[in-house]
Design a protein around this motif. Structure first.
Motif, PDB file in Angstrom:
ATOM      1  N   ASP A   1       0.848  -1.189   0.000  1.00 50.35           N
ATOM      2  CA  ASP A   1       0.000   0.000   0.000  1.00 50.35           C
ATOM      3  C   ASP A   1       0.888   1.246   0.000  1.00 50.35           C
ATOM      4  N   ASN A   2       0.269   2.382  -0.226  1.00 49.65           N
ATOM      5  CA  ASN A   2       0.951   3.676  -0.112  1.00 49.65           C
ATOM      6  C   ASN A   2       2.157   3.817  -1.035  1.00 49.65           C
ATOM      7  N   LEU A   3       2.086   3.248  -2.215  1.00 48.25           N
ATOM      8  CA  LEU A   3       3.214   3.341  -3.136  1.00 48.25           C
ATOM      9  C   LEU A   3       3.375   4.786  -3.612  1.00 48.25           C
ATOM     10  N   PRO A   4       4.620   5.299  -3.610  1.00 50.06           N
ATOM     11  CA  PRO A   4       4.825   6.699  -4.011  1.00 50.06           C
ATOM     12  C   PRO A   4       4.756   6.909  -5.520  1.00 50.06           C
ATOM     13  N   TYR A   5       4.670   5.816  -6.287  1.00 47.18           N
ATOM     14  CA  TYR A   5       4.669   5.932  -7.754  1.00 47.18           C
ATOM     15  C   TYR A   5       3.372   5.394  -8.360  1.00 47.18           C
ATOM     16  N   LYS A   6       2.326   5.339  -7.531  1.00 41.12           N
ATOM     17  CA  LYS A   6       1.050   4.813  -8.016  1.00 41.12           C
ATOM     18  C   LYS A   6      -0.066   5.778  -7.650  1.00 41.12           C
ATOM     19  N   GLY A   7      -1.050   5.881  -8.520  1.00 44.54           N
ATOM     20  CA  GLY A   7      -2.191   6.726  -8.204  1.00 44.54           C
ATOM     21  C   GLY A   7      -3.455   6.128  -8.783  1.00 44.54           C
ATOM     22  N   LYS A   8      -4.547   6.849  -8.621  1.00 46.09           N
ATOM     23  CA  LYS A   8      -5.811   6.439  -9.206  1.00 46.09           C
ATOM     24  C   LYS A   8      -6.371   7.613  -9.983  1.00 46.09           C
ATOM     25  N   ILE A   9      -6.972   7.295 -11.109  1.00 51.06           N
ATOM     26  CA  ILE A   9      -7.519   8.356 -11.952  1.00 51.06           C
ATOM     27  C   ILE A   9      -9.033   8.279 -11.888  1.00 51.06           C
ATOM     28  N   ILE A  10      -9.646   9.429 -11.780  1.00 52.95           N
ATOM     29  CA  ILE A  10     -11.095   9.444 -11.866  1.00 52.95           C
ATOM     30  C   ILE A  10     -11.475  10.324 -13.057  1.00 52.95           C
ATOM     31  N   ALA A  11     -12.345   9.797 -13.905  1.00 51.20           N
ATOM     32  CA  ALA A  11     -12.743  10.539 -15.103  1.00 51.20           C
ATOM     33  C   ALA A  11     -13.575  11.748 -14.709  1.00 51.20           C
ATOM     34  N   ASP A  12     -13.386  12.830 -15.402  1.00 51.79           N
ATOM     35  CA  ASP A  12     -14.164  14.040 -15.138  1.00 51.79           C
ATOM     36  C   ASP A  12     -15.657  13.727 -15.240  1.00 51.79           C
ATOM     37  N   GLN A  13     -15.998  12.843 -16.156  1.00 49.35           N
ATOM     38  CA  GLN A  13     -17.405  12.483 -16.357  1.00 49.35           C
ATOM     39  C   GLN A  13     -17.996  11.750 -15.145  1.00 49.35           C
ATOM     40  N   ASP A  14     -17.114  11.238 -14.260  1.00 48.77           N
ATOM     41  CA  ASP A  14     -17.600  10.486 -13.101  1.00 48.77           C
ATOM     42  C   ASP A  14     -17.691  11.324 -11.833  1.00 48.77           C
ATOM     43  N   PHE A  15     -17.284  12.595 -11.905  1.00 53.46           N
ATOM     44  CA  PHE A  15     -17.244  13.398 -10.680  1.00 53.46           C
ATOM     45  C   PHE A  15     -18.608  13.645 -10.057  1.00 53.46           C
ATOM     46  N   ASN A  16     -19.613  13.863 -10.878  1.00 49.00           N
ATOM     47  CA  ASN A  16     -20.952  14.066 -10.312  1.00 49.00           C
ATOM     48  C   ASN A  16     -21.404  12.852  -9.525  1.00 49.00           C
ATOM     49  N   THR A  17     -21.131  11.688 -10.068  1.00 48.18           N
ATOM     50  CA  THR A  17     -21.473  10.448  -9.356  1.00 48.18           C
ATOM     51  C   THR A  17     -20.726  10.375  -8.030  1.00 48.18           C
ATOM     52  N   LEU A  18     -19.442  10.757  -8.062  1.00 48.60           N
ATOM     53  CA  LEU A  18     -18.646  10.718  -6.832  1.00 48.60           C
ATOM     54  C   LEU A  18     -19.224  11.658  -5.767  1.00 48.60           C
ATOM     55  N   TRP A  19     -19.558  12.888  -6.169  1.00 48.02           N
ATOM     56  CA  TRP A  19     -20.124  13.836  -5.190  1.00 48.02           C
ATOM     57  C   TRP A  19     -21.457  13.330  -4.651  1.00 48.02           C
ATOM     58  N   ASP A  20     -22.258  12.720  -5.527  1.00 50.89           N
ATOM     59  CA  ASP A  20     -23.538  12.149  -5.073  1.00 50.89           C
ATOM     60  C   ASP A  20     -23.308  11.087  -4.002  1.00 50.89           C
ATOM     61  N   LEU A  21     -22.278  10.265  -4.228  1.00 52.30           N
ATOM     62  CA  LEU A  21     -21.989   9.185  -3.278  1.00 52.30           C
ATOM     63  C   LEU A  21     -21.486   9.749  -1.956  1.00 52.30           C
ATOM     64  N   ILE A  22     -20.639  10.775  -2.016  1.00 50.53           N
ATOM     65  CA  ILE A  22     -20.122  11.390  -0.784  1.00 50.53           C
ATOM     66  C   ILE A  22     -21.275  12.004   0.008  1.00 50.53           C
ATOM     67  N   GLU A  23     -22.174  12.654  -0.711  1.00 57.67           N
ATOM     68  CA  GLU A  23     -23.349  13.240  -0.071  1.00 57.67           C
ATOM     69  C   GLU A  23     -24.184  12.164   0.629  1.00 57.67           C
TER      70      GLU A  23
END
Ligand SMILES: [Zn+2]
Length: 188
Positions: free
Chosen positions: A16-38
């Motif tokens: 875990d916590n690798l300094p050379y790894k990340g995750k990408i979230i598509a701009d098109q998915d941001f509304n879904t993400l905010w809905d889920l956080i809400e």
């Protein structure tokens, strides 16, 4: 899992916590993400469902080769196969900071972990020495290896105190032959 970069460097994804790894979230998915956080902020009964959906949104992973700076992105449309990209110029590639684009947004202040483990009997996959101290932090610190237990344990507590004072770890553990000798923060 691990894979070889074009330059020959082997990129490992086994921790875990690798300094050379990340995750990408598509701009098109941001509304879904905010809905889920809400949804998470309110009372709801389908917590697992919400977490699963967030996980789905964050499935796409990105890696950067620490040696040459090539970027690899998972192609979700093609079995998450990796697609590689190279920097535009050798000048860009030479800059050290361009090869660590996936470090935490907190940079050196990112709070990591300190692990240390000792084994009297070394399994095949173990390192060349009996004891190893692994500071998983974003400041330059080498892994420390030992063949003398007392020196290993003494150094562990020194490193622990230093990282604790600098406020850049959230946990620390010391294990010897499978037994936990020390953990921080202690069990409640
Ligand atoms: Zn490379």
């Amino acid at each position: 899992m691990h894979f070889s970069c074009q330059c020959g460097y082997v990129i490992h994804d086994t921790a875990d916590n690798l300094p050379y790894k990340g995750k990408i979230i598509a701009d098109q998915d941001f509304n879904t993400l905010w809905d889920l956080i809400e949804k998470l902020e309110k009372q709801h009964i389908d917590r697992i469902d919400v977490y699963n959906k967030i996980h789905d949104l964050l499935m796409r992973e990105i890696y950067q080769c620490p040696k040459c700076g090539r970027i690899y992105i998972e192609n979700q449309a093609q079995n998450y196969d990796l697609v590689g990209f190279q920097m535009e110029s050798p000048e860009q590639q030479e800059k050290k900071e361009n090869r660590s684009l996936l470090l935490s947004a907190y940079g050196e202040k990112w709070k990591g972990h300190l692990y240390a483990e000792w084994r009297d009997e070394k399994p095949d996959w173990w390192c060349d020495h009996h004891g190893i101290i692994m500071p998983e932090v974003n400041i330059k610190m080498d892994n420390l290896v030992f063949d003398d237990y007392d020196a290993f344990e003494k150094r562990f507590y020194e490193v622990f105190e230093e990282l604790k004072v600098r406020d850049i770890i959230v946990s620390a553990s010391l294990k010897a032959n499978g037994k936990t000798i020390f953990t921080w923060p202690g069990k409640k």
